[in-house]
Scaffold this motif. Structure first.
Motif, short mmCIF file in Angstrom:
data_model
loop_
_atom_site.label_atom_id
_atom_site.label_comp_id
_atom_site.label_asym_id
_atom_site.label_seq_id
_atom_site.Cartn_x
_atom_site.Cartn_y
_atom_site.Cartn_z
N ASN B 12 45.97 29.31 34.09
CA ASN B 12 46.09 29.65 32.62
C ASN B 12 44.69 30.29 32.02
O ASN B 12 44.66 30.76 31.09
N ALA B 13 43.78 30.26 33.09
CA ALA B 13 42.51 31.04 32.38
C ALA B 13 42.60 32.41 32.44
O ALA B 13 41.93 33.09 33.26
N SER B 14 43.07 32.95 31.50
CA SER B 14 43.27 34.43 31.50
C SER B 14 41.94 35.11 30.74
O SER B 14 41.81 36.35 30.59
N ALA B 15 41.28 34.20 30.00
CA ALA B 15 40.19 34.77 29.15
C ALA B 15 39.02 35.43 29.96
O ALA B 15 38.49 36.48 29.53
N PRO B 16 38.68 34.88 31.28
CA PRO B 16 37.67 35.58 32.07
C PRO B 16 38.36 37.31 32.24
O PRO B 16 37.52 38.16 32.45
N ALA B 18 40.13 38.87 30.37
CA ALA B 18 40.03 39.68 29.19
C ALA B 18 38.71 40.02 28.85
O ALA B 18 38.33 41.27 28.54
N ARG B 19 37.69 39.15 29.43
CA ARG B 19 36.36 39.49 29.08
C ARG B 19 35.81 40.71 29.93
O ARG B 19 35.44 41.55 29.52
N ARG B 21 37.87 42.95 31.33
CA ARG B 21 38.52 44.08 30.86
C ARG B 21 37.87 44.72 29.74
O ARG B 21 37.52 46.13 29.76
N LEU B 22 37.38 44.03 28.79
CA LEU B 22 36.70 44.57 27.72
C LEU B 22 35.46 45.15 27.96
O LEU B 22 35.18 46.16 27.44
N GLN B 23 34.59 44.41 28.80
CA GLN B 23 33.35 44.83 29.16
C GLN B 23 33.63 46.24 29.72
O GLN B 23 32.70 47.08 29.37
N LEU B 25 35.92 48.51 29.53
CA LEU B 25 36.73 49.56 28.57
C LEU B 25 35.55 50.12 27.65
O LEU B 25 35.33 50.93 27.36
N LEU B 26 34.68 48.89 27.09
CA LEU B 26 33.66 49.15 25.91
C LEU B 26 32.54 50.05 26.38
O LEU B 26 31.98 50.79 25.74
N GLU B 29 33.94 53.45 26.40
CA GLU B 29 34.30 53.98 25.06
C GLU B 29 32.94 54.24 24.36
O GLU B 29 32.70 55.05 23.54
N ARG B 30 32.02 53.36 24.39
CA ARG B 30 30.61 53.65 23.70
C ARG B 30 29.85 54.69 24.38
O ARG B 30 29.11 55.40 23.60
#
Lengths: 272, 93
Positions: B12-16, B18-19, B21-23, B25-26, B29-30
Motif C-alpha cells: 500500500n505504500a504508494s507515497a514513496p 509519488a515522491r 515521480r514528483l522529484q 518531474l519538478l 519543470e524548474r
C-alpha cells in the motif's frame, strides 16, 4: 504596518477559500484588523463560506470601475467586528480586473487594516496573477497529493518572478499550509508525508490542517471553522498557523481528531 | 527503483513512488521555468539561419522534441524546394 498575504495554490479544490476564511477569522479573533478579499471573479465563494452571501451589494469590480467606494463595498462580519470582506463580482467579465485597479485598492486597504488576505482563484491566469501581484507574503495551500504539490511548485515559481516584490529584487515570504492531512494514511505510506512535501517544495511550513468533518460543517453553516468550533482539530491548527504568521514560534503538531472524552473537552476548552 | 520501494514499504505504500515521480518531474519543470518556449525559440532561430541561404516556407518547418529517460532528441524537419540544393552546395564550398 499592514501585511498583504495571498492565499494561493494553483490547483482548485484544495481549500484556499476555506483557509482564507479560517485564517482571517483567527487573526480577527486575536484582535487584528482584517480584510479578506475575494479575487475569484465570476466564481465568488468567500462570501458564502463567511455567511455573508445575502449582504453583498457592491464588489471588487464595482470599486475598480469607480461605481462604488471601497467603504461601500466592504462588509463587516456580524460576529467579529474586526473582520471585513471585500467580495468578488459574479459578472463573467474577468478582464474588468486591472493591475492599476488592484494596486489602488490594495494601497487603500493597507491604510485601513493590519492584514489584507487575498483569496486567489485557481489556475495561473490573470486572476491568480493579480491576487498575488502586490503580496508581501504567500500562503500556499497544498494537499498531500501529487497534482497539488506540482501546482504548488509552479505557483512558488510565479511568486518568485511575477510579483511586484520579486520584480524589485525582494522576496515574497512564502509558507506552505498543508490541508486535508490524514496522519494515519501518511504513516501507512499511502499519502505523501509532511517531510516529503516540504523537501520537494523547499518552503517552510505554516501549519498542518487535518482532514476533518468540522471543516465541511463550518462551511455548511457559513461560519469560519475557527469561529464555529474553536476547539476542533482544524480550528486549533488554523489558530496555530495564524500565530506563526504573526511571528510567534509555535511547536508544530498535527492536531488529532477530537474524541468525546473528558481530557479532550478539557484540552479543547484550553485551546478556545 | 519504484518496485524496490514498493517491496520495502509493503503493497500500500504508494507515497514513496509519488515522491520519486514528483522529484524527477519538478527537477525538469524548474529547469524550463522562466525561459521562453524553447521549441518556439529553436524553430524561429533555425528558420532565420536557413532562410538566409534558402527561400523556404515557414509552414514546412517542423521542430519536434522527444524527451527520453536519459537522452532527449531534437528533430528538425525542413522541407527545401527543389532547385535550391545546388545553391546550398555552392555556398558550402
Amino acid at each position: 504596518m499592514a501585511k498583504v498575504v495571498v492565499v494561493t495554490s494553483g490547483k482548485g479544490g484544495v481549500g484556499k477559500t476555506t483557509s482564507t476564511a479560517a485564517l482571517g477569522a483567527a487573526l480577527a479573533q486575536m484582535g487584528e484588523r482584517v480584510v479578506v478579499v475575494d479575487f475569484d471573479v465570476g466564481l465568488r465563494n468567500l462570501d458564502l463560506v463567511l455567511g455573508a452571501e445575502r449582504r453583498v451589494v457592491f464588489d471588487l469590480i464595482n470599486v475598480v470601475q469607480g461605481v462604488a467606494k471601497l467603504s461601500q463595498a466592504l462588509i463587516r462580519d456580524k460576529r467579529l467586528e474586526n473582520l471585513w470582506l471585500l467580495p468578488a463580482s459574479q459578472t463573467r467579465d474577468k478582464d474588468a480586473l486591472t493591475d492599476n485597479g488592484v494596486r489602488s485598492i490594495i494601497t487603500e486597504l493597507r491604510t485601513k487594516f493590519d492584514w489584507v488576505l487575498c483569496d486567489s482563484p485557481a489556475g495561473i491566469e490573470r486572476g491568480a496573477m493579480l491576487a498575488m501581484r502586490y503580496a508581501d507574503e504567500a500562503v500556499i495551500v497544498t494537499n498531500p497529493e501529487v497534482s497539488s504539490v506540482r501546482d504548488s511548485d509552479r505557483i512558488i515559481g510565479m511568486l518568485d518572478s511575477k510579483t511586484v516584490k520579486a520584480e524589485r529584487g525582494e522576496r515574497v515570504e512564502k509558507h506552505v499550509l498543508i490541508t486535508r492531512y490524514d496522519s494515519g494514511r501518511a504513516s501507512r505510506g499511502e499519502m505523501l508525508s509532511i517531510d516529503d512535501i516540504l523537501e520537494i517544495l523547499a518552503t517552510p511550513l505554516l501549519g498542518i490542517i487535518p482532514e476533518s468533518q468540522d471543516v465541511l460543517r463550518a462551511s455548511n453553516v457559513g461560519s469560519p471553522v475557527t469561529l464555529n468550533d474553536a476547539a476542533s482539530a482544524p480550528a486549533r491548527a488554523y489558530t496555530d498557523a495564524v500565530r506563526r504568521l504573526m511571528g510567534e514560534s509555535v511547536t508544530m503538531t498535527i492536531p488529532l481528531q477530537q474524541r468525546k472524552g473528558f481530557m479532550n473537552r478539557l484540552l479543547g476548552r484550553r485551546a478556545a | 527503483m519504484m518496485n524496490l520501494l514498493r517491496l520495502i514499504n509493503g503493497r500500500n505504500a504508494s507515497a514513496p513512488v509519488a515522491r520519486e515521480r514528483l522529484q524527477i518531474l519538478l527537477a525538469h519543470e524548474r529547469g524550463l521555468r522562466g525561459q521562453p518556449d524553447l521549441l518556439e525559440l529553436l524553430r524561429s532561430e533555425i528558420l532565420a539561419v536557413v532562410s538566409r541561404h534558402v527561400t523556404l516556407d515557414p509552414e514546412n518547418v517542423v521542430v519536434r522534441m522527444e524527451r527520453g529517460k536519459h537522452v532527449s532528441t531534437l528533430e528538425v524537419d525542413i522541407e527545401v524546394p527543389n532547385g535550391v540544393v545546388t545553391s546550398i552546395a555552392a555556398v558550402a564550398t
